[in-house]
Design an enzyme around this catalytic site. Sequence first.
Site, PDB file in Angstrom:
ATOM      1  CG  ASP A 184      -4.160   2.433  -3.446  1.00 55.37           C
ATOM      2  OD1 ASP A 184      -3.768   3.067  -4.443  1.00 55.37           O
ATOM      3  OD2 ASP A 184      -4.861   2.930  -2.554  1.00 55.37           O
ATOM      4  CE1 TYR A 191      -3.254   2.863   0.396  1.00 59.08           C
ATOM      5  CE2 TYR A 191      -2.881   2.849   2.760  1.00 59.08           C
ATOM      6  CZ  TYR A 191      -3.482   3.404   1.651  1.00 59.08           C
ATOM      7  OH  TYR A 191      -4.292   4.506   1.789  1.00 59.08           O
ATOM      8  CG  HIS A 233      -9.546   1.484  -3.941  1.00 62.23           C
ATOM      9  ND1 HIS A 233      -8.396   1.798  -4.650  1.00 62.23           N
ATOM     10  CD2 HIS A 233      -9.578   2.338  -2.886  1.00 62.23           C
ATOM     11  CE1 HIS A 233      -7.776   2.805  -4.050  1.00 62.23           C
ATOM     12  NE2 HIS A 233      -8.473   3.146  -2.977  1.00 62.23           N
TER      13      HIS A 233
END
Length: 254
Positions: free
Chosen positions: A148, A108, A245
């Site tokens: 992400d 992340y 998302h």
Amino acid sequence: MKLFCLNCNGIRSSWEKGLGKMLKSESPDIVCFQETKAQPDQLSPSIWEDLGYTAHFHSAEKKGYSGVGLWTRLAPKKVTIGLGIEEFDREGRSILADFGDYAVWTVYFPSGTTGDVRQTLKMRFLDEFLQIANKLKKKHPKLLLCGDVNIAHTEMDIHDPKGNAKSSGFLPEERAWVTKFLETGWIDSYRYLYPNKQEYSWWTFRAGARGKNKGWRIDYVFVTPELKNSLKSLEIKKEPILSDHAPLIANLNL
């Protein structure tokens, strides 16, 4: 191998929205989460055990913030928690699972949207990450990296490139970093499989952006060149809505 990757924007929240049902239906071999926003002791082990997974977590020191998870039905030979850099490891951003013939890495990346301090940290993270990623690529020739990234790479990956030219996540220096990252040999699986397709993986909760499809593609599955020919498909699963998302579902022939 089927891989499921999702920034869940709070795993407890996405669970209430049907994440468990989706995992049961899709039945992936490996599940990668970002932004779990939970400590392991805040979750019941039954949520992964009932689906046949072993779970690994890297949680942030700050409760309700950041965090990644990796659930697997296959027993990894080794699991590495964190990047080995305290500044970033306090925020729970990385898990690497080594399966011997290949490895899976969930990451992340920081966001810089809250101001200059976080944007500076984000750029520092990118510099460090590039070095770490390329060392790991040599150690694990078949390495799959998903997560992400908080950067839309090209104008195809964002609904309004002109309007967002000065927005964190689409800044010239961030986009240049992705280009540099790919030039070192990493492959953006989605763009490799679908060179001309325009889809998004994230939409702000504001102003009905998702309904109008005003989104960004900031979630990625990257692979090393040795895995390129193993890629079969990569779907951005827009329904059900579990988060801001959309999950990525990758199929590889290993």
